[in-house]
Design a protein around this motif. Structure first.
Motif, PDB file in Angstrom:
ATOM      1  N   TYR A   1      53.600  55.481   6.646  1.00 53.82           N
ATOM      2  CA  TYR A   1      54.865  55.277   7.341  1.00 53.82           C
ATOM      3  C   TYR A   1      54.771  54.049   8.237  1.00 53.82           C
ATOM      4  N   ILE A   2      55.935  53.562   8.613  1.00 50.02           N
ATOM      5  CA  ILE A   2      56.039  52.482   9.586  1.00 50.02           C
ATOM      6  C   ILE A   2      56.896  52.981  10.744  1.00 50.02           C
ATOM      7  N   SER A   3      56.384  52.844  11.948  1.00 46.26           N
ATOM      8  CA  SER A   3      57.162  53.178  13.138  1.00 46.26           C
ATOM      9  C   SER A   3      57.227  51.952  14.031  1.00 46.26           C
ATOM     10  N   SER A   4      58.272  51.877  14.805  1.00 39.66           N
ATOM     11  CA  SER A   4      58.448  50.732  15.701  1.00 39.66           C
ATOM     12  C   SER A   4      59.060  51.196  17.004  1.00 39.66           C
ATOM     13  N   ASN A   5      58.781  50.430  18.042  1.00 37.94           N
ATOM     14  CA  ASN A   5      59.350  50.695  19.356  1.00 37.94           C
ATOM     15  C   ASN A   5      59.886  49.390  19.917  1.00 37.94           C
ATOM     16  N   GLY A   6      61.177  49.359  20.232  1.00 37.52           N
ATOM     17  CA  GLY A   6      61.802  48.170  20.765  1.00 37.52           C
ATOM     18  C   GLY A   6      62.315  48.400  22.172  1.00 37.52           C
ATOM     19  N   ARG A   7      62.192  47.385  23.019  1.00 43.99           N
ATOM     20  CA  ARG A   7      62.672  47.487  24.397  1.00 43.99           C
ATOM     21  C   ARG A   7      63.450  46.233  24.745  1.00 43.99           C
ATOM     22  N   SER A   8      64.617  46.414  25.295  1.00 48.19           N
ATOM     23  CA  SER A   8      65.432  45.287  25.727  1.00 48.19           C
ATOM     24  C   SER A   8      65.896  45.506  27.156  1.00 48.19           C
ATOM     25  N   VAL A   9      65.986  44.420  27.904  1.00 50.32           N
ATOM     26  CA  VAL A   9      66.428  44.473  29.293  1.00 50.32           C
ATOM     27  C   VAL A   9      67.318  43.275  29.579  1.00 50.32           C
ATOM     28  N   GLN A  10      68.413  43.528  30.266  1.00 48.32           N
ATOM     29  CA  GLN A  10      69.273  42.462  30.756  1.00 48.32           C
ATOM     30  C   GLN A  10      69.440  42.662  32.255  1.00 48.32           C
ATOM     31  N   ALA A  11      69.112  41.653  33.049  1.00 51.70           N
ATOM     32  CA  ALA A  11      69.234  41.717  34.505  1.00 51.70           C
ATOM     33  C   ALA A  11      69.967  40.480  34.996  1.00 51.70           C
ATOM     34  N   ASP A  12      71.039  40.689  35.758  1.00 50.50           N
ATOM     35  CA  ASP A  12      71.834  39.588  36.289  1.00 50.50           C
ATOM     36  C   ASP A  12      72.019  39.785  37.788  1.00 50.50           C
ATOM     37  N   LEU A  13      71.977  38.703  38.519  1.00 56.65           N
ATOM     38  CA  LEU A  13      72.265  38.708  39.954  1.00 56.65           C
ATOM     39  C   LEU A  13      73.248  37.588  40.250  1.00 56.65           C
ATOM     40  N   LYS A  14      74.364  37.951  40.910  1.00 56.23           N
ATOM     41  CA  LYS A  14      75.378  36.969  41.274  1.00 56.23           C
ATOM     42  C   LYS A  14      75.699  37.101  42.755  1.00 56.23           C
ATOM     43  N   LEU A  15      75.831  35.954  43.410  1.00 59.18           N
ATOM     44  CA  LEU A  15      76.243  35.899  44.809  1.00 59.18           C
ATOM     45  C   LEU A  15      77.492  35.028  44.889  1.00 59.18           C
ATOM     46  N   THR A  16      78.538  35.568  45.514  1.00 62.71           N
ATOM     47  CA  THR A  16      79.794  34.836  45.653  1.00 62.71           C
ATOM     48  C   THR A  16      80.173  34.725  47.118  1.00 62.71           C
ATOM     49  N   GLU A  17      80.420  33.497  47.538  1.00 61.58           N
ATOM     50  CA  GLU A  17      80.814  33.239  48.920  1.00 61.58           C
ATOM     51  C   GLU A  17      82.242  32.701  48.933  1.00 61.58           C
ATOM     52  N   GLN A  18      83.115  33.394  49.694  1.00 60.64           N
ATOM     53  CA  GLN A  18      84.470  32.915  49.862  1.00 60.64           C
ATOM     54  C   GLN A  18      84.464  31.761  50.863  1.00 60.64           C
ATOM     55  N   LEU A  19      85.066  30.653  50.479  1.00 57.45           N
ATOM     56  CA  LEU A  19      85.075  29.456  51.326  1.00 57.45           C
ATOM     57  C   LEU A  19      86.467  29.195  51.890  1.00 57.45           C
ATOM     58  N   ASP A  20      87.150  30.272  52.287  1.00 63.80           N
ATOM     59  CA  ASP A  20      88.494  30.124  52.839  1.00 63.80           C
ATOM     60  C   ASP A  20      88.502  29.306  54.127  1.00 63.80           C
ATOM     61  N   PHE A  21      87.349  29.265  54.820  1.00 66.54           N
ATOM     62  CA  PHE A  21      87.304  28.484  56.055  1.00 66.54           C
ATOM     63  C   PHE A  21      87.390  26.982  55.767  1.00 66.54           C
ATOM     64  N   ILE A  22      87.100  26.599  54.524  1.00 64.18           N
ATOM     65  CA  ILE A  22      87.287  25.196  54.129  1.00 64.18           C
ATOM     66  C   ILE A  22      88.719  24.995  53.650  1.00 64.18           C
ATOM     67  N   THR A  23      89.118  25.803  52.681  1.00 70.93           N
ATOM     68  CA  THR A  23      90.493  25.821  52.202  1.00 70.93           C
ATOM     69  C   THR A  23      90.734  27.147  51.506  1.00 70.93           C
ATOM     70  N   LYS A  24      91.891  27.687  51.641  1.00 71.75           N
ATOM     71  CA  LYS A  24      92.218  28.983  51.073  1.00 71.75           C
ATOM     72  C   LYS A  24      92.104  28.951  49.544  1.00 71.75           C
ATOM     73  N   GLY A  25      91.512  30.007  48.980  1.00 69.94           N
ATOM     74  CA  GLY A  25      91.388  30.121  47.532  1.00 69.94           C
ATOM     75  C   GLY A  25      90.123  29.524  46.948  1.00 69.94           C
ATOM     76  N   LEU A  26      89.249  28.969  47.799  1.00 77.16           N
ATOM     77  CA  LEU A  26      88.018  28.336  47.318  1.00 77.16           C
ATOM     78  C   LEU A  26      86.851  29.304  47.444  1.00 77.16           C
ATOM     79  N   SER A  27      86.004  29.357  46.404  1.00 81.95           N
ATOM     80  CA  SER A  27      84.803  30.195  46.433  1.00 81.95           C
ATOM     81  C   SER A  27      83.715  29.539  45.604  1.00 81.95           C
ATOM     82  N   ILE A  28      82.480  29.949  45.863  1.00 80.07           N
ATOM     83  CA  ILE A  28      81.341  29.420  45.123  1.00 80.07           C
ATOM     84  C   ILE A  28      80.457  30.579  44.702  1.00 80.07           C
ATOM     85  N   THR A  29      79.930  30.508  43.487  1.00 85.26           N
ATOM     86  CA  THR A  29      79.091  31.574  42.934  1.00 85.26           C
ATOM     87  C   THR A  29      77.799  30.982  42.392  1.00 85.26           C
ATOM     88  N   GLY A  30      76.706  31.613  42.718  1.00 84.98           N
ATOM     89  CA  GLY A  30      75.419  31.285  42.125  1.00 84.98           C
ATOM     90  C   GLY A  30      74.895  32.502  41.386  1.00 84.98           C
TER      91      GLY A  30
END
Length: 931
Positions: free
Chosen positions: A370-399
């Motif tokens: 027989y043939i057996s297999s084991n697969g593992r997958s991982v997805q990890a995301d990190l996002k930071l969003t800063e509202q920049l309304d103090f510069i101008t309304k409606g502006l934001s930046i994301t990293g």
């Protein structure tokens, strides 16, 4: 504008399944209010009324209605513009092909670009996901929608968005679904009695003496001598009648003042169609596929202006298969080869039948390891969003930073086993001839595969309204690094892109998008490209002359044009570098050999990506608060496709020709949707939705070698156009053979297939191959979805049709007696002198007939079909009763997936999965509760 909002809130009340954003719409959803529904687009979202690109979307909830282990197999007929072609039914090995708006290249990849939660991913990773963790899947199809992806957007983009936590108290959902799978169709091979009769007939046709005596044939008919005159149905001996499949899902969602969360744990298990072998042998394992999916998505308000998003998901899959191959194809190949009378399953208790030519199919799954297999997958995301309304309304930046990885290891346990043929000696005693030996299991744990991908993104967003003027702008930069373990180097891509959308009074919309990408796979000075696109939209229903009417509730027309690229061009990497091969030169009259390096394929210092100019025109409408319509027309022109320059560089140049960007393909088509939704205020509610999408391509240039006969050129035909001999009937008699062109493949007889002499030279050979039929990819895909609700009961179904496709019947499934193999029921219509006028199959031959089994139109079939992809009936218990048992809600349901097919295959095989592990149907029951 207030009237506008009130009007469309009314439309929303009359829209069934509001969570399904454009479930089968060619662009944005008209099943939801255009003023408040949201579309996923590249690196963000847009209100539906503002979207001028070609976008279609479906919710993960809708995908749950198809019960299968591979999420890609839930997409049949679901997303206009997406063509899905099934390639098999084996759990863990049932990967379909997917293409957006048909094919655009004949050499590079046609696979769409996969993006999961905003980050580049792979088709393999998508297939590991569970429908229960998906919020929506969205297709981006035209230039405006895909330009921001630059050199990766020409084949379209498939966006996957996972579920996020919703505001409110904790909600817990738990569901169980269990049922069984079985082969939708199995080939109809003839039994030993018919086999022996027809084999004798084949021998007679070849001028040979019969192999089977009258006594043999009678023994096969009566079945009174199963040891020496067996009649084995190997499919019955090896396969189960049905195999269980089950799914368990747990999810929880909620929020507090500072964060929202969504968690999921899902388990799906499917047994293969092979019979349970592990209980009967110590040298094998049962066919089994199990996958565990997990997900934790969290959104946190770190301050008034700063938010963080943490997305973590993945899967663990375990697969086992009896035999020596990871998939079950070799077993099915053997079952389709061994004649029913070749040998019995067992020649004696514990002793497997076999021969010097063929192994025992049951013995292979019981004894070969027989043939057996084991697969593992991982997805990890990190996002930071800063509202920049103090510069101008409606502006934001994301990293953001994203990381995907997948690893799969294999355990291969193999051995050989003894099989026996039997005969009788002069005294009538049974004599056993042994083939092979029984050995111990040997293990190989060295095989594995792995890839990883990490990405960096930075995005500047601006969204602001100034009176009647609206501005939505985005500028982003990205870096991506993909590494496949064992390959030469990682694949890197760096780029930036932007989108600027302007609207006036929610009536007139203009959008400009662009991508600027670079990759190391192209030469210095030619690694970056600019890909612009623009679009216009007009929401006519917001004009004063339409605002107060009761017929046209919503109407928008739109158009886009731009240029996109495809850097997955095929061929070897770094084609701009000159490669050298190691070999030997011979010198002098004595042929002395000297090791040396010599020039390989000539380098191409100008190699570049494929480019495609895309035009898209369309409209969307809602009429009478209940009818949704949409239409798209597209025209794509792909150029700079790699091809071998047979015409540009002559063969006497003295070097191996390099691949060059010379090819061109045109691809055009349309998509349409019509949906009727009943009044949701009534007790009985229903909806009916019909969709259709068409894509036709043509090779405009391929730099092909010169041909004497114009019809041999692929240029001017669709990609993968079949070229074959044209069958024009059977030879009637010897005079017919003498009066016909000479067929050069072998000597022919009456009853053999007659071919058309396309060039009228009196000879049938390779110069008579002709473009005949369609490709296996449908030009037209149809979908019909409907459902109703009444007093807690609900029913829904989905039909999918494929039109203008051809399939080809080849190999042992259809060609009789190959290598003394089987014969199927398709051969019962064989030619004989008595059936010459009605025959549907050539005369039988005991050898691999080199004339009749040529690649010809005789074996081509109409591949069109209509399939019931899913049907589900459910009952939701009254809330009063649910609350009494401490539940928020509870629903029980009965589900069917791929229940039947209407096609031209006469029930012999499936029109999508012609050979090998068959397509399967599933029937299941389930319960879903919310605490």
């Amino acid at each position: 504008m207030g009237k506008y909002i009130i009007k469309y809130k009314a439309i929303r009340k009359h829209s069934l399944m509001a969570l399904v954003i454009g479930a089968c719409c060619c662009n944005t959803s008209t099943a939801q209010t255009p003023s408040d529904s949201i579309n996923q687009v590249g690196f963000g979202t847009q209100p539906s009324w503002m979207t001028t690109g070609a976008v279609s979307s479906i919710s993960g909830k809708q995908l749950e209605k198809s019960f299968t282990t591979n999420i890609a197999n839930t997409l049949f007929g679901q997303l206009p513009g997406l063509t899905v072609q099934q390639n098999g039914g084996e759990p863990g090995w049932d990967t379909p092909s997917i293409n957006i708006r048909g094919l655009g290249t004949f050499y590079g990849s046609n696979e769409p670009f996969i993006v999961i939660d905003g980050f580049q991913s792979t088709y393999a990773f998508l297939q590991q996901m569970a429908p229960q963790e998906i919020e929506s899947i969205t297709l981006l199809k035209d230039a405006t929608a895909t330009a921001i992806y630059g050199s990766k957007g020409a084949n379209g983009v498939l966006l996957v968005t996972t579920k996020r936590g919703q505001e409110g108290k904790l909600k817990i959902n738990f569901s169980i679904q269990a049922g069984f799978q079985q082969a939708a169709r199995l080939p109809e091979f003839l039994g030993s009695y018919d086999y022996a009769n027809l084999y004798n007939e084949a021998l007679a046709n070849d001028g040979l003496d019969p192999l089977y005596s009258a006594a043999d044939i009678e023994a096969y008919r009566t079945g009174n001598d199963p040891l020496f005159h067996p009649d084995v149905d190997w499919y019955d001996a090896v396969l189960r009648k049905a195999a269980p499949i089950q799914n368990y899902n747990f999810s929880a969602s909620g929020s507090s003042k500072t964060f929202r969360y969504y968690v999921l744990f899902n388990v799906i298990n499917s047994k293969g169609l092979f019979r349970k072998a592990e209980e009967m042998s110590d040298y094998t394992k049962n066919s089994n596929y199990t996958r565990y999916n997990f997900r934790t998505n969290i959104d946190v308000n770190l301050s008034k202006r700063l938010t963080a998003t943490v997305l973590l998901g993945g899967s663990v899959e375990d697969k086992a298969n009896p035999g020596t191959n990871e998939d079950g194809g070799s077993i099915f190949d053997l079952m389709s080869s061994v004649a029913p009378n070749a040998f019995p399953v067992y020649v004696s208790p514990g002793m497997y039948g076999g021969s010097s030519i063929y192994e025992n199919p049951l013995g292979n799954i019981m004894q070969k390891g027989y043939i057996s297999s084991n697969g593992r997958s991982v997805q990890a995301d990190l996002k930071l969003t800063e509202q920049l309304d103090f510069i101008t309304k409606g502006l934001s930046i994301t990293g953001a930073i994203g990381f995907n990885t997948y690893f799969k290891s294999y355990s291969n346990k193999t051995r050989s086993y003894a099989r026996y043929s039997i005969d009788r000696d002069n005294a009538g005693e049974i004599v056993y001839t042994k083939f092979g030996d029984n050995t111990s299991l040997s293990g190989d744990e060295s095989s594995s595969s792995q890839w990883r991908n990490y990405s960096l993104q930075a995005t500047l967003n601006y969204n602001r309204t100034f009176g009647k003027h609206g501005v939505d702008a985005l500028f982003m930069g990205s870096y991506n690094d993909y590494v496949l373990t064992g390959s030469d180097l990682s694949r890197k891509n760096i780029g930036m892109g932007g989108r600027f959308t302007y609207d006036y009074d929610k009536r007139y919309i203009a959008e400009f998008t662009f991508g600027y990408n670079g990759t190391e796979n192209f030469p210095r000075g030619n690694r970056f490209g600019f890909f612009p696109a623009g679009s216009l939209g007009w929401v006519i229903s917001n004009e004063s002359f339409l605002k107060d009417n009761d017929i046209v509730n919503y109407l928008k027309i739109k158009g886009s044009y731009g240029m996109i690229g495809n850097d997955n061009i095929g061929g070897s990497r770094f084609m701009f570098d000159q490669y050298y091969n190691w070999g030997a030169y011979w010198f002098g009259t004595s042929n002395n050999q000297t090791d040396a390096a010599f020039e390989g394929t000539k380098a191409n210092p100008l190699v570049t990506w494929e480019k495609e100019k895309k035009l898209n025109l369309g409209f969307e409408a809602t009429l009478l608060n209940s009818i949704d319509l949409s239409f798209e027309y597209f025209n794509n022109h792909r150029y700079d496709i790699l091809t071998v320059p047979y015409r540009t560089i002559p063969s006497f140049a003295g070097f191996s020709r390099p691949m060059m960007n010379l090819g061109k393909v045109d691809n055009q088509g349309l998509e349409a949707m019509a949906r009727y939704t009943s009044n949701q205020k009534k007790e009985f509610t229903y909806y009916v939705e019909a969709t259709a999408w068409l894509a036709k391509n043509k090779i405009k240039y391929n730099d092909e070698a010169l041909q004497v006969n114009e019809y041999l050129y692929g240029t001017g035909h669709p990609i993968n156009q079949p070229f074959m001999l044209e069958a024009i009937g059977f030879f009637k008699d010897e005079q017919d053979i003498l009066d016909s062109p000479t067929q050069t493949f072998t000597d022919v007889q009456p009853g053999d297939i007659k071919y058309k002499d396309q060039n009228n030279d009196g000879i049938i050979d390779n110069n008579d191959y002709y473009p005949i039929g369609k490709t296996s990819m449908p030009e037209l895909t149809l979908g019909l979805r409907a459902g109703f609700k009444f007093k807690g009961f609900d029913l829904s179904f989905l039909f999918q049709g494929a039109v203008n496709r051809s399939v080809y019947l080849s190999g042992k499934y259809f060609h009789a007696f190959q290598n003394d193999g089987k014969i199927s029921s398709i051969a019962l219509g064989r030619w004989t002198p008595e059936t010459a006028e009605t025959a549907t199959y050539p005369r039988l031959s005991s050898n691999n007939n080199l004339n009749n089994y040529q690649y010809s139109s005789f074996w081509q079939r109409n591949g069109d079909f209509l399939k019931l992809r899913n049907i589900e009936i459910g009952y939701t218990i009254p809330k009063s009763l649910a609350h009494k048992i401490k539940l928020e809600s509870a629903r029980i349901f009965l589900n069917g997936t791929n229940l039947f097919s209407i096609d031209h295959m006469d029930g012999f095989t499936d029109p999508e999965v012609l050979t090998g592990y068959p397509a399967t149907r599933a029937i299941s029951m389930g319960v879903n509760v919310q605490l």
